[in-house]
Design an enzyme around this catalytic site. Sequence first.
Site, PDB file in Angstrom:
ATOM      1  N   GLU A 173      -9.347  -1.700   5.965  1.00 20.45           N
ATOM      2  CA  GLU A 173     -10.269  -1.027   6.406  1.00 20.45           C
ATOM      3  C   GLU A 173     -11.248  -1.830   7.190  1.00 20.45           C
ATOM      4  O   GLU A 173     -11.559  -2.527   6.136  1.00 20.45           O
ATOM      5  CB  GLU A 173     -10.245   0.391   7.034  1.00 20.45           C
ATOM      6  N   ASP A 225       0.941  -0.913   0.109  1.00 19.04           N
ATOM      7  CA  ASP A 225      -0.348   0.170   0.248  1.00 19.04           C
ATOM      8  C   ASP A 225       0.712   1.577   0.324  1.00 19.04           C
ATOM      9  O   ASP A 225       2.002   0.810   0.174  1.00 19.04           O
ATOM     10  CB  ASP A 225      -1.372  -0.095   1.513  1.00 19.04           C
TER      11      ASP A 225
HETATM   12  C1  GLP Z   1      -0.207   0.521   8.993  1.00 24.72           C
HETATM   13  C2  GLP Z   1       0.122  -0.584   7.619  1.00 24.72           C
HETATM   14  C3  GLP Z   1      -0.012  -1.590   7.128  1.00 24.72           C
HETATM   15  C4  GLP Z   1       0.844  -2.153   8.723  1.00 24.72           C
HETATM   16  C5  GLP Z   1      -0.005  -2.001   9.484  1.00 24.72           C
HETATM   17  C6  GLP Z   1       0.399  -2.470  11.111  1.00 24.72           C
HETATM   18  O1  GLP Z   1      -1.315   1.641   8.704  1.00 24.72           O
HETATM   19  N1  GLP Z   1      -0.957   0.262   6.115  1.00 24.72           N
HETATM   20  O2  GLP Z   1       0.285  -2.138   5.465  1.00 24.72           O
HETATM   21  O3  GLP Z   1       1.303  -3.272   8.788  1.00 24.72           O
HETATM   22  O4  GLP Z   1      -0.572  -0.144   9.900  1.00 24.72           O
HETATM   23  O5  GLP Z   1       1.507  -1.449  11.669  1.00 24.72           O
HETATM   24  P1  GLP Z   1       2.501  -1.117  12.534  1.00 24.72           P
HETATM   25  O6  GLP Z   1       3.136  -2.576  12.058  1.00 24.72           O
HETATM   26  O7  GLP Z   1       3.991   0.193  12.688  1.00 24.72           O
HETATM   27  O8  GLP Z   1       2.046  -2.022  13.625  1.00 24.72           O
END
Ligand code: GLP
Length: 257
Positions: A156, A74
């Site tokens: 989401e 993404d």
């Molecule tokens: C983000 C990204 C995801 C990621 C998730 C968890 O918003 N778009 O691809 O895996 O949230 O993030 P984190 O690993 O910092 O907890």
Amino acid sequence: MSQFTIHKTNDYDSMSVIAAREAFNRIKKGLVSNEKFVFGLATGQSPIGFYKELLQLLKQEPLDLSHFYTVNLDEYFPISQTSINSYYVEMMNQLWKPLSEITPTFNPTKQAFIVNGDTADPIYEASAYEEKIQKLGGVDLQLLGLGVNGHIGFNEPSSARNSRTRLVRLAEETIEINAQKFFDGDSAKVPVQAITMGIGTILEAKEIFMLVSGNKKAKILAETINCKNPSSENPASFLQYHKKVHIFADDEAAKYC
Ligand code: GLP
């Protein structure tokens, strides 16, 4: 229904090391048996240690990466690729650039793909990206993090099981959380939209590794693993429909599992 293989580890560092070793072995084997490997990448805090360890492993045992490709999950929209908050820059710093230094057979310009968050036509960009993945022959291994609300990529809650790469609106909660480390801590600066691979796109990967760490993820991880009816309320629950999902979780995240 769930066929998850769960690897519980003591802490974040051991989670990163164990998952990176497993991924390294897949890449090595895949490059030999299929003569190419397509690696789906994730951003966020969860894979930082994983990428460090993977780079270490590739330093110790360099592989010919001429046929190694990466496709990211993404990117924010709109965002300039040169913005320090873009996933493009995050990936360049954490993996693509150091990888090309260790292994000159990897050329990020030709082998690392991420949707362009700076495009004038996000609808076209999303469908072209989906096509790009197909042209590469699909994803061999997809890395995922897990959002506290169950998001995978930027899918989401309310995302459909068969969704494809598309323009989406971010949840308020996601905007708040993502402003904690980036965008000068100012949630007003976080783009409210993103382009993300869909859940249907993710489920087509041949294998999936999900990295989950910390207390904040414990509740959603237990729900993801145990829920009886996967639904859009928790997009990660749709991973139950995939036959080869490995979850690497540290003690804190796995405390209810
Ligand atoms: C983000 C990204 C995801 C990621 C998730 C968890 O918003 N778009 O691809 O895996 O949230 O993030 P984190 O690993 O910092 O907890």
